[in-house]
Enzyme design. Sequence first.
Site, PDB file in Angstrom:
ATOM      1  N   GLU A  57      23.972  30.322 -23.452  1.00  0.00           N
ATOM      2  CA  GLU A  57      22.715  29.799 -22.921  1.00  0.00           C
ATOM      3  C   GLU A  57      21.552  30.735 -23.245  1.00  0.00           C
ATOM      4  O   GLU A  57      20.473  30.285 -23.646  1.00  0.00           O
ATOM      5  CB  GLU A  57      22.807  29.612 -21.395  1.00  0.00           C
ATOM      6  CG  GLU A  57      23.867  28.615 -20.963  1.00  0.00           C
ATOM      7  CD  GLU A  57      25.248  29.236 -20.748  1.00  0.00           C
ATOM      8  OE1 GLU A  57      26.065  28.601 -20.051  1.00  0.00           O
ATOM      9  OE2 GLU A  57      25.524  30.346 -21.257  1.00  0.00           O
ATOM     10  N   CYS A  85      26.433  30.838 -15.674  1.00  0.00           N
ATOM     11  CA  CYS A  85      26.591  31.924 -14.709  1.00  0.00           C
ATOM     12  C   CYS A  85      25.213  32.227 -14.100  1.00  0.00           C
ATOM     13  O   CYS A  85      24.189  31.735 -14.581  1.00  0.00           O
ATOM     14  CB  CYS A  85      27.172  33.155 -15.401  1.00  0.00           C
ATOM     15  SG  CYS A  85      25.996  34.006 -16.492  1.00  0.00           S
TER      16      CYS A  85
END
Length: 163
Positions: A57, A85
């Site tokens: 990401e 996360c």
Amino acid sequence: MSTNDDERFLTAAISLAVDNVTNDGGPFGAVIVTGDGRAFDGVNRVTANNDPTAHAEVMAIRNACTALETFDLSGSTLYTSCEPCPMCLSAALWARVETVVYAADRFDAEQAGFDDAVFYNFFATPVEERSMPVRHFVPAAGSSIPATAPFDAWRSLTARVDY
């Protein structure tokens, strides 16, 4: 984005993750799609780059921001092969990503040996009980430079770029 777009870009993120496994990377892939439809991908390069922040990401956000020459991805959607996360969610928030769509979740990642749950639990644990102490310390009054000096310098800079 439509359901068809969600399907297409999420499938692309999953495919990136699968391919990355055989390219010295972790099993994570991501695609940022801007409001006008431009797509930028990223894969996990943590072990390949010896960079604990090189999550898929974050890499997709970096790639999009570099290509677009901006730090603001307002209106974009982040598609990712796995639930982000806390670091990746924070990066998406800082980048002003509008929506996050993910496939596998943190529990699927845990079953594969990834400890994302530890990081979610860290933030849910009272500060005094956390595994890594984070302490606030302010230099003594009269110190050669106060703790707020960087912010004082920032506020006085007329040519700054607010973010």
